[in-house]
Design an enzyme around this catalytic site. Structure first.
Site, PDB file in Angstrom:
ATOM      1  N   SER A 144     -18.942 -29.236  45.045  1.00 15.39           N
ATOM      2  CA  SER A 144     -19.660 -30.507  45.155  1.00 15.39           C
ATOM      3  C   SER A 144     -19.972 -30.761  46.620  1.00 15.39           C
ATOM      4  CB  SER A 144     -18.815 -31.665  44.609  1.00 15.39           C
ATOM      5  OG  SER A 144     -19.410 -32.912  44.925  1.00 15.39           O
ATOM      6  N   TYR A 158     -11.117 -36.073  44.356  1.00 14.87           N
ATOM      7  CA  TYR A 158     -12.131 -35.158  43.825  1.00 14.87           C
ATOM      8  C   TYR A 158     -12.766 -34.356  44.962  1.00 14.87           C
ATOM      9  CZ  TYR A 158     -16.558 -33.686  41.662  1.00 14.87           C
ATOM     10  OH  TYR A 158     -17.638 -32.957  41.210  1.00 14.87           O
TER      11      TYR A 158
END
Length: 249
Positions: A144, A158
């Site tokens: 990501s 995350y």
């Protein structure tokens, strides 16, 4: 029917994973095994859409945080044919919030799926690919852009897990390059998928997308195209690197 090549896609029945499955499906002699957690009906529907007699698609329930289930997933792939590719798309995102509200239990959940589970899938793949002489064996990990940006005030856990994915990708790639196995990662930016709802902000892509340099959120097809290229012979000299699919973010 024993296939020429099998590709495993974890998290393969929704979001980016499903987009990758649609992109890879339909090639004669190539089989897909889609790992998923939770929604059996959605998995069955995608299999019915993509399955062909000469290019079978199968789905199997697998929580990648459970090493036993990971082993069973790859054993099922063995029954289809030789493993040629792995796409690690399984991942979790918990609700947005400040760093101090992230508990030890939440850290453990996120890291168990996004880092340890991904690593165990890579391990199973390397054990199988290392003994092959096919030239296009490859692993693609879904990271990501938050690995760079940090996701402050949203989900630092995350972001940290995805930074670990990038480091794992680099280290593993250097270790297995001599065996002819390529390992790369893709860092999506703002992509219009349901993962934003998991974080408690289902409209995030529509709200933030127009603020991106290209003026829109990305699509699963944008990411799937990059993944498919990294798996292909066209990327035969590409390993140990991360590609941003962010529209310039």
């Amino acid at each position: 029917m024993r296939l020429e090549a099998v590709y495993v896609i974890t998290g393969g029945t929704r979001g980016i994973g499903a987009g990758v499955a649609r992109r890879l499906a339909g090639v004669p002699g190539r089989g897909l095994l889609l790992g998923y957690r939770g929604n059996h009906e959605r998995a069955e529907k995608l299999v019915a859409e993509l399955d062909r007699p000469d290019a079978p698609v199968r789905a199997r329930s697998c929580d990648v945080a459970d090493p036993a289930q990971v082993g069973e997933l790859f054993a099922a792939a063995d029954a289809m044919g030789p493993l040629n590719g792995l796409v690690n798309s399984a991942g979790i995102l918990e609700r947005q919030g400040p760093f101090e509200e992230i508990t030890a239990e939440r850290w453990a959940r996120v890291l168990a799926v996004n880092v340890v589970g991904l690593a165990m899938c890579c391990r199973e793949a390397v054990l199988r690919m290392r003994g092959s002489d096919r030239p296009d064996r490859a692993i693609v990990n879904l990271s990501s852009k938050q690995a760079d940006l940090g996701a402050a005030g949203e989900y630092v856990d995350y972001a940290a897990s995805k930074a670990a994915v990038d480091t794992l990708t680099r280290g593993l790639a250097l270790e297995v390059a001599r065996h002819g196995i390529r390992v790369t990662s893709v860092r999506p930016g703002i992509i219009d998928t349901e993962i934003h709802a998991d974080g408690g902000d289902p409209d995030r892509a529509r709200r933030v997308g127009p603020q991106q340099p290209m003026g829109r959120a990305g699509t699963v097809e944008d990411v799937a195209g990059a993944v498919a290229w990294l798996l292909s012979p066209d990327a035969a000299f590409v390993t140990g690197t991360t590609i941003d699919v962010t529209g310039g973010r």
